[in-house]
Design an enzyme around this catalytic site. Sequence first.
Site, mmCIF file in Angstrom:
data_model
loop_
_atom_site.group_PDB
_atom_site.id
_atom_site.type_symbol
_atom_site.label_atom_id
_atom_site.label_comp_id
_atom_site.label_asym_id
_atom_site.label_seq_id
_atom_site.Cartn_x
_atom_site.Cartn_y
_atom_site.Cartn_z
ATOM 1 N N SER A 75 1.891 -6.909 8.714
ATOM 2 C CA SER A 75 0.711 -7.456 9.401
ATOM 3 C C SER A 75 1.022 -8.804 10.050
ATOM 4 O O SER A 75 1.913 -9.532 9.617
ATOM 5 C CB SER A 75 -0.444 -7.632 8.413
HETATM 6 N N1 SAH Z 1 0.473 -5.168 3.455
HETATM 7 C C1 SAH Z 1 1.523 -4.677 4.316
HETATM 8 C C2 SAH Z 1 0.952 -4.024 5.555
HETATM 9 C C3 SAH Z 1 1.676 -2.757 5.840
HETATM 10 S S1 SAH Z 1 0.903 -1.666 6.995
HETATM 11 C C4 SAH Z 1 2.509 -5.780 4.658
HETATM 12 O O1 SAH Z 1 2.242 -6.949 4.358
HETATM 13 O O2 SAH Z 1 3.584 -5.487 5.183
HETATM 14 C C5 SAH Z 1 -0.104 -0.669 5.929
HETATM 15 C C6 SAH Z 1 0.601 0.132 4.872
HETATM 16 O O3 SAH Z 1 -0.389 0.965 4.272
HETATM 17 C C7 SAH Z 1 1.704 1.069 5.367
HETATM 18 O O4 SAH Z 1 2.883 0.805 4.677
HETATM 19 C C8 SAH Z 1 1.176 2.460 5.020
HETATM 20 O O5 SAH Z 1 2.175 3.367 4.627
HETATM 21 C C9 SAH Z 1 0.228 2.150 3.870
HETATM 22 N N2 SAH Z 1 -0.777 3.175 3.626
HETATM 23 C C10 SAH Z 1 -1.507 3.895 4.509
HETATM 24 N N3 SAH Z 1 -2.319 4.746 3.879
HETATM 25 C C11 SAH Z 1 -2.103 4.570 2.544
HETATM 26 C C12 SAH Z 1 -2.626 5.189 1.353
HETATM 27 N N4 SAH Z 1 -3.530 6.155 1.393
HETATM 28 N N5 SAH Z 1 -2.157 4.748 0.170
HETATM 29 C C13 SAH Z 1 -1.235 3.771 0.074
HETATM 30 N N6 SAH Z 1 -0.690 3.166 1.151
HETATM 31 C C14 SAH Z 1 -1.129 3.562 2.373
#
Ligand code: SAH
Length: 226
Positions: A75
């Site tokens: 993010s």
């Molecule tokens: N907090 C992260 C943001 C990553 S983007 C950071 O700081 O880098 C969002 C993430 O949510 C992705 O890795 C994606 O795989 C995950 N995601 C999406 N749907 C999900 C679900 N149902 N359960 C767990 N993770 C999920």
Amino acid sequence: MKTHALSAEVLRGEGLTSQRARDRLVTKLREDGIKDLRVLEAIRRLPRHVFIDEAMASRAYENTALPIGHGQTISQPWVVARMTEALIERGVPQRVLEIGTGSGYQAAVLATLVPEIHTVERIEELLRSARRRFRQLGFENLRSKHDDGHLGWPSEAPFNAIILTAAGEGIPQQLFDQLAPGGVLVAPVGPSGAQTLLRLHLDAEGELVSENLGDVSFVPMLGGMV
Ligand code: SAH
């Protein structure tokens, strides 16, 4: 098992990954309205370049989301800061659940500020990389799990705060069920291109209160595990 100790040089960074680069990012976040000094200090100290591929490390302190593989992104720092601020504004929560570990950066920012953080990711490979970073940075208050975050982490519930870093059309009931009384939930909600960041909590009468914290752009929350 092989340990992946990061050298002090890599952790410290140099040039575009140096402390000066982190300081400049924090100045920009302040200009853009981030006020909580605890959050700004956490971002100033945590090496974001460790959470992305080496090939892109030179862009780590730009205020932008960056690809982390598997079609996912780390993010934007401003969004991480705003969500963290929103989560701790009414008092630092003891136990936090994050859905969407991704690179691990948001979880690590939180781990410097709250006593306990649990994080769930559905893509095993991303989780493995994030766990390696948590170990390298020495976090001991951070637990992670490979699962579909729609389910939360029932055996560790209740949580005083829950943060979603992927956007769904709504918020799964299971997550509300795992929120402690007085708890706060921060989540992007809505379809791609029309998401808003919401902060929800139950008031003294048990009524759900929703605050709109502005427009955001997150990857979608998907079902199942890979
Ligand atoms: N907090 C992260 C943001 C990553 S983007 C950071 O700081 O880098 C969002 C993430 O949510 C992705 O890795 C994606 O795989 C995950 N995601 C999406 N749907 C999900 C679900 N149902 N359960 C767990 N993770 C999920």
